[in-house]
Design a protein around this motif. Structure first.
Motif, PDB file in Angstrom:
ATOM      1  N   LYS A 169       2.532  -1.753   2.171  1.00  9.86           N
ATOM      2  CA  LYS A 169       4.028  -1.329   2.409  1.00  9.86           C
ATOM      3  C   LYS A 169       4.469  -2.654   3.361  1.00  9.86           C
ATOM      4  O   LYS A 169       5.241  -2.609   3.662  1.00  9.86           O
TER       5      LYS A 169
ATOM      6  N   MET B 189      -1.410  -5.487  -2.399  1.00  8.39           N
ATOM      7  CA  MET B 189      -0.595  -5.430  -2.153  1.00  8.39           C
ATOM      8  C   MET B 189      -0.295  -4.291  -0.924  1.00  8.39           C
ATOM      9  O   MET B 189      -0.604  -2.344  -1.241  1.00  8.39           O
TER      10      MET B 189
ATOM     11  N   GLN C  36       3.175   7.944   2.359  1.00 15.15           N
ATOM     12  CA  GLN C  36       3.647   7.325   3.693  1.00 15.15           C
ATOM     13  C   GLN C  36       5.722   6.967   3.616  1.00 15.15           C
ATOM     14  O   GLN C  36       5.873   6.296   2.705  1.00 15.15           O
TER      15      GLN C  36
ATOM     16  N   TYR D 206      -6.368   9.314  12.395  1.00 15.87           N
ATOM     17  CA  TYR D 206      -5.603   9.516  10.611  1.00 15.87           C
ATOM     18  C   TYR D 206      -6.232  10.722   9.756  1.00 15.87           C
ATOM     19  O   TYR D 206      -5.761  11.400   9.045  1.00 15.87           O
TER      20      TYR D 206
ATOM     21  N   ASP E 168      -7.760   2.118  -1.967  1.00 15.19           N
ATOM     22  CA  ASP E 168      -7.856   1.999  -1.000  1.00 15.19           C
ATOM     23  C   ASP E 168      -8.284   3.427  -0.133  1.00 15.19           C
ATOM     24  O   ASP E 168      -8.533   3.497   1.467  1.00 15.19           O
ATOM     25  N   GLN E 169      -8.283   4.736  -0.946  1.00 14.04           N
ATOM     26  CA  GLN E 169      -7.780   5.861   0.182  1.00 14.04           C
ATOM     27  C   GLN E 169      -9.466   6.595  -0.366  1.00 14.04           C
ATOM     28  O   GLN E 169      -9.588   7.713   0.058  1.00 14.04           O
TER      29      GLN E 169
ATOM     30  N   GLY F 147      -5.515   5.623  -4.578  1.00 15.29           N
ATOM     31  CA  GLY F 147      -5.495   4.075  -5.135  1.00 15.29           C
ATOM     32  C   GLY F 147      -6.821   4.194  -4.663  1.00 15.29           C
ATOM     33  O   GLY F 147      -7.737   5.114  -3.592  1.00 15.29           O
TER      34      GLY F 147
ATOM     35  N   ASP G  11      -5.185  17.921   5.668  1.00 15.19           N
ATOM     36  CA  ASP G  11      -3.156  17.918   4.216  1.00 15.19           C
ATOM     37  C   ASP G  11      -4.229  18.907   3.246  1.00 15.19           C
ATOM     38  O   ASP G  11      -3.607  18.970   2.199  1.00 15.19           O
TER      39      ASP G  11
ATOM     40  N   ILE H 123      -3.599  -2.927  -6.990  1.00 11.37           N
ATOM     41  CA  ILE H 123      -2.865  -4.464  -6.992  1.00 11.37           C
ATOM     42  C   ILE H 123      -2.811  -4.860  -6.232  1.00 11.37           C
ATOM     43  O   ILE H 123      -2.616  -4.612  -4.889  1.00 11.37           O
TER      44      ILE H 123
HETATM   45  P1  TYM Z   1       0.373   4.730   1.207  1.00  8.47           P
HETATM   46  O1  TYM Z   1       1.152   6.097   1.713  1.00  8.47           O
HETATM   47  O2  TYM Z   1      -0.916   4.216   1.910  1.00  8.47           O
HETATM   48  O3  TYM Z   1      -0.363   4.953  -0.480  1.00  8.47           O
HETATM   49  C1  TYM Z   1       0.524   6.011  -1.309  1.00  8.47           C
HETATM   50  C2  TYM Z   1      -0.915   5.941  -2.706  1.00  8.47           C
HETATM   51  O4  TYM Z   1      -0.326   4.169  -2.676  1.00  8.47           O
HETATM   52  C3  TYM Z   1      -2.235   4.250  -3.434  1.00  8.47           C
HETATM   53  N1  TYM Z   1      -1.602   2.424  -2.859  1.00  8.47           N
HETATM   54  C4  TYM Z   1      -2.049   1.853  -3.547  1.00  8.47           C
HETATM   55  N2  TYM Z   1      -2.949   1.587  -5.106  1.00  8.47           N
HETATM   56  C5  TYM Z   1      -3.181   0.673  -5.591  1.00  8.47           C
HETATM   57  N3  TYM Z   1      -2.788  -0.829  -5.446  1.00  8.47           N
HETATM   58  C6  TYM Z   1      -2.432  -0.754  -3.752  1.00  8.47           C
HETATM   59  N4  TYM Z   1      -1.442  -2.207  -3.299  1.00  8.47           N
HETATM   60  C7  TYM Z   1      -2.176   0.274  -3.532  1.00  8.47           C
HETATM   61  N5  TYM Z   1      -1.712   0.456  -2.315  1.00  8.47           N
HETATM   62  C8  TYM Z   1      -1.490   1.702  -1.960  1.00  8.47           C
HETATM   63  C9  TYM Z   1      -2.609   4.614  -2.507  1.00  8.47           C
HETATM   64  O5  TYM Z   1      -4.306   4.380  -2.526  1.00  8.47           O
HETATM   65  C10 TYM Z   1      -1.674   5.953  -2.708  1.00  8.47           C
HETATM   66  O6  TYM Z   1      -2.679   6.871  -3.223  1.00  8.47           O
HETATM   67  N6  TYM Z   1      -3.326   8.277   3.863  1.00  8.47           N
HETATM   68  C11 TYM Z   1      -2.043   7.945   2.109  1.00  8.47           C
HETATM   69  C12 TYM Z   1      -1.576   9.021   2.629  1.00  8.47           C
HETATM   70  C13 TYM Z   1      -2.074  10.809   2.273  1.00  8.47           C
HETATM   71  C14 TYM Z   1      -3.208  11.033   1.582  1.00  8.47           C
HETATM   72  C15 TYM Z   1      -3.190  12.276   2.481  1.00  8.47           C
HETATM   73  C16 TYM Z   1      -3.042  11.063   0.301  1.00  8.47           C
HETATM   74  C17 TYM Z   1      -2.009  11.143   3.983  1.00  8.47           C
HETATM   75  N7  TYM Z   1      -2.668  12.431   3.348  1.00  8.47           N
HETATM   76  C18 TYM Z   1      -3.439  13.506   1.421  1.00  8.47           C
HETATM   77  C19 TYM Z   1      -3.928  11.864  -0.346  1.00  8.47           C
HETATM   78  C20 TYM Z   1      -4.445  12.693   0.100  1.00  8.47           C
HETATM   79  C21 TYM Z   1      -1.570   6.532   2.643  1.00  8.47           C
HETATM   80  O7  TYM Z   1      -1.670   5.726   3.467  1.00  8.47           O
HETATM   81  O8  TYM Z   1      -1.070   6.126   1.267  1.00  8.47           O
END
Ligand code: TYM
Length: 334
Positions: free
Chosen positions: A197, A195, A10, A127, A148-149, A146, A134, A185
């Protein structure tokens, strides 16, 4: 045939070292081995309110960060999600086969909606369906993300299976690829939460574009514990998180790190960690600043990326529409 990698990010808030270590940096490595597609997901971003002008600027900045980190547009595709209409269209079709119960189980929605209360939109709930679209549009095999996904990628897989069993083989079954170290993280001020955004108190999030002084200040103020022993231990979330960050930026083994800091104080460890992070991010930051000087170049790359990949998305979408029976039948007459 090479396996296909797809992942997204994002373009909102502060792009932080969690995004970098668990996602972006691994995408850079993946592109050498796999056919890779990376998507800046602005349609996901608007599930919460965004300032329109800022969002467009963020799309550009996000692309510059990915390029600066080493995504090679000659090898991989980078594009902005809203530039390919098939994402939203497939998401709608998938909505119509996803049971509500599956969506209600999504922990990220539960957490986010609790924080936002009455402002929660239908888009935020939906979402994961857009995320499934996608992934499935490009017949993706591997999805590096990461922790969380994970649940969202598993949902995409379940949706693919459900569609395939109802309409015949159509989608590849995607698999989440999550790193063993650094998949989550944690915040610097609150190391019991990831952590994130957005919506964090000052100093919790270490941005990839933070200046050396900001990085030093945030790390020096990071929460630890009174034990004074520098050792990897998941039961001590503060120091453990800092050590994981050190491990990932330095590339050293855990044993070597523990030995290096044996008998040393937290202040010394933190000072060395800060310098390691600063050095680790320096090439990205330099390249980012250069790239932002020529925004037209980035714009062209994004247009080209969308142009290269749009036919794949449209082909999948038309297959899906055919299978579901949308549109007109074969027509008789002159
Ligand atoms: P987003 O934008 O929140 O985060 C991008 C990527 O960073 C990882 N991430 C983390 N990894 C480790 N520690 C953390 N604290 C941390 N915070 C975020 C997330 O796991 C991610 O890999 N829904 C997704 C975006 C998305 C997507 C997709 C991903 C949309 N369509 C299709 C894969 C496939 C998201 O909001 O990521």
């Amino acid at each position: 045939m090479k396996k296909r990698v797809f992942s997204g990010i994002q373009p909102t808030g502060t792009i932080h070292i969690g995004n970098y270590l668990a996602a972006i940096r691994r995408w850079v490595i993946a592109q050498a081995e796999y056919e890779s597609i990376f998507c800046i997901v602005d349609l996901h971003a608007i599930t919460v309110p965004q300032e329109p002008k800022l969002l467009k600027a963020k799309n550009l900045e996000m692309a510059a960060i990915l390029l600066a980190a080493g995504i090679d547009p000659g090898v991989s595709v980078i594009f902005v999600q809203s530039q390919i209409g098939a994402h939203a269209e497939l998401a709608w079709i998938l909505n119509c086969i996803i049971p509500m119960g599956w969506m209600l189980r999504m922990t990220q929605f539960k957490e986010k909606s609790q924080r936002q209360k009455e402002q929660v939109t239908t888009g935020l709930f939906d979402y994961p369906a857009l995320m499934a679209a996608d992934i499935l549009l490009y017949r993706t095999n591997l999805v590096p993300v990461g922790e969380d996904q994970r649940q969202h990628v598993e949902l995409a897989r379940d949706v693919a299976e459900r569609f395939n069993s109802r309409y015949g083989p159509t989608f590849e079954l995607p698999e989440a690829v999550i790193p063993e170290v650094g998949s989550r993280i944690m915040g610097l001020k609150d190391p019991t939460k990831k952590m994130s955004k957005t919506g964090d108190e000052e100093g919790n999030v270490l941005g990839v574009l933070d200046s050396p002084d900001e990085i030093r200040a945030k790390i020096m103020k990071a929460v630890t514990d009174p034990l004074r022993e520098i050792r990897f231990d998941p039961d001590r979330p503060g120091i453990n998180n800092l050590l994981v960050i050190y491990e990932l930026f330095s590339g050293e083994s855990r044993a070597a790190i523990e030995q290096r800091f044996a008998g040393k104080g937290y202040a010394q460890f933190k000072a060395e960690l800060a310098e390691t992070v600063i050095e680790g991010l320096r090439p990205l930051q330099l390249r980012f600043r250069e790239l932002m000087e020529d925004q037209r170049y980035i714009g062209r790359l994004l247009e080209e990326g969308a142009g290269r990949i749009r036919p794949v998305a449209e082909e999948t979408l038309s297959t899906v529409k055919e299978k579901v029976g949308l549109g007109l039948p074969v027509l008789k007459g002159a």
